[in-house]
Write a protein that holds these residues in place. Sequence first.
Motif, PDB file in Angstrom:
ATOM      1  N   GLN A  55       3.480  -1.177   8.702  1.00  0.00           N
ATOM      2  CA  GLN A  55       2.583  -1.150   7.554  1.00  0.00           C
ATOM      3  C   GLN A  55       2.267   0.275   7.136  1.00  0.00           C
ATOM      4  OE1 GLN A  55      -0.719  -3.499   8.830  1.00  0.00           O
ATOM      5  NE2 GLN A  55       0.046  -5.372   7.870  1.00  0.00           N
ATOM      6  N   GLU A  64       8.139  -6.083   7.162  1.00  0.00           N
ATOM      7  CA  GLU A  64       6.699  -6.279   7.321  1.00  0.00           C
ATOM      8  C   GLU A  64       6.364  -7.764   7.336  1.00  0.00           C
ATOM      9  OE1 GLU A  64       4.440  -3.667   4.813  1.00  0.00           O
ATOM     10  OE2 GLU A  64       2.726  -5.005   4.940  1.00  0.00           O
ATOM     11  N   ASN A  68       4.758  -9.815  10.224  1.00  0.00           N
ATOM     12  CA  ASN A  68       3.513 -10.481   9.865  1.00  0.00           C
ATOM     13  C   ASN A  68       3.540 -11.939  10.320  1.00  0.00           C
ATOM     14  OD1 ASN A  68       0.981 -10.342   8.131  1.00  0.00           O
ATOM     15  ND2 ASN A  68       2.025 -12.133   7.321  1.00  0.00           N
TER      16      ASN A  68
END
Lengths: 346, 338
Positions: A55, A64, A68
């Motif tokens: 990030q 990401e 995530n």
Amino acid sequence: MNRERFIRQRRNDWQQFETLLTGMKNRRLSRWSGHDITRLSGLYRSVCYDLSLVQSREWGARLEQYLNDLVAQGHNCLYRSPPRSLDTALKFLSQGFPQLLRARRHFFFVSLALFVVPFVISMVIAAIDPVMAERIIDRTHMEQAGENYSGDLYQNIDAKFAEERSFMTGFYVWNNVGIAFRCFALGVFFGVGTVITLLFNGIMLGAVTGYIINQGFADNFFSFAISHGSFELTAIVISGAAGLLLGWGMIHPGELSRRESLRVHGIDAIKLASGAGFMLVIAALIEGYFSPMALPHSVKYVVGTMLWALVFVYLVHGGRETTDAGTTIDSHRRRFSTAHSAENAE
Amino acid sequence: MSEKLIVDTRVTVETPEGVDFQFMIAGPGKRGMSFLIDTILKLGVVVVCLLLVTTLAGISGEIPGIGAGIVLVTWFAMSWMYGSCFEAFWNGQTPGKKSQNLRVVRTNGTPIGWFEAFGRNLLLVADGMLVLGPLALNTVGLLSMAATRRMQRLGDLVFDTMVIDETREFISRTAGITYGVDRLRRSECNGRFHVPERTLAVIERLFEGDRLISDGRREEIARTLSRALRVRLDFQEPGPDPRNPNTYFVQTPLKHTTFLKRVLKTFSDDPDGRATESEEDIEDLAIDIIDETTADMARPDSPPENQLGELTAGAPDLTNSMPGVTQQDSGPLDGRPS
């Protein structure tokens, strides 16, 4: 450390974490081995770290999102609500529920008034003038209610109910608990739904009772109703209190934000409603199996009075010996004030 | 920038580890579907129970009271306890939710407890109220969902829960950026019709929404990459449209930016399925990324890859010239928890 080296280095861990997760996600907590837990939580923390790294360095949206997802899954897997056992449920019913009710007794008394006052008024009116009662409830219903408790039928009540006891118990659970839950849930509209439900039920029950008294079947009726009435009526009033509590959270958040207030009051309210549901199931069992038994009235009055005393003792003294856990709002306040004082100390 | 309102169904949650990650909020479509499935299941159980009792009664002659009692209790359990029990025991999922990949969690991302599960399901009565007539089922709940950022119905609001969508799919990463831009046509390019993933990533970063650079500055940054790419793809800039030359001159000041957008749209949304990957693909994502880049780097001999080498070598410079971007090669990974 550039992006490619980073991925190459961490890739194995991500895959390990993923396979471990799929294995453990749907397994019961008690079946997790200690080794797996250590590995999972270690990997989870490192994946969290990877995510924050990606990030902050902005290493691409796909990477990401991939991380995530991993973190989200790991989070859902690791942070669970504590497992509840039968033990906690029993502890709640025997201690937590009466404690909570006492802490929120104002709502109980308001709910009680909303139920009892219309009940008494419509009962008195119907007892004096049955024509008035017929304005409240349909004549045929009224007469049927009267017949149910007329002398002849009552003698056979055991025979009549014998085959239908289980049916009636099922009916009482379905009907009464449903009413209580609805009474609670409609409180979310600023308590209006709850107030209406309480008033309506109070008036209806009062009218029927008054009519039966007027017809002279009072003895039959009261000996039948006294036993389960203890749990049933109290529980209806408690579910009313729960609904009012919910409405109060909406109307008057006090020192909390409305959102927070809803949350705090909501949890207390649902606890009260669960307790009421539990009491109503007991009431349904009594009403289905004990109340229609062909016993002398005196026996029923004695048992009924004892049940009322039991309910009273349960609600007034349940959980007294343990330290009072207090309401959710209290613990919230406490937490807030300690956090606050800690801040001040700094 | 400020007039752009971000409409998004993602909610950011901070874990105790101090990392922000995002949940996708489930919309009324999926929730409606799962509601429908659950309703059918509930009705199904009651009907099966009823049939069982009546067939048994058919054998013995009359409907036994106990049978009717069982049907009623089943009905009660289905209408009041079904959702609560499943959500409490299945960590926030009912069969319907499971089929749609939905899950109920607290708004802080932690799993729900028994009382929350029970409460939010009791409040279905309030959420299911009809306001506009018999056709408008669940009006209250829908209104409440429309009014809250996390799409919470009343039951969710009171018990501080939200329904998240756990479907793991990539929304096209170029969505928004490339809106209204045409794909590159093969006829416009004479070179090899391919742009490596890594270059796409660089372009993507240039357009990331939160980058606070003006259009003019972005065009300036885009120029380097755009020129190199034009050479590589042998892109023939179309001349002004004779019928409407004005458009051409309006677009020219941002032509490099537009070109990069077109490249991004063409090569990241290509029909090979780059944008909408299936689950298995996602698992191989990490490998994918590496394979692509290592393959690109491993073949420096062939002429087009040489150009690529220039491009990717140019990439870090490009990002360095952008404000607020940390250098890629900075710092080892210190303090990693093992």
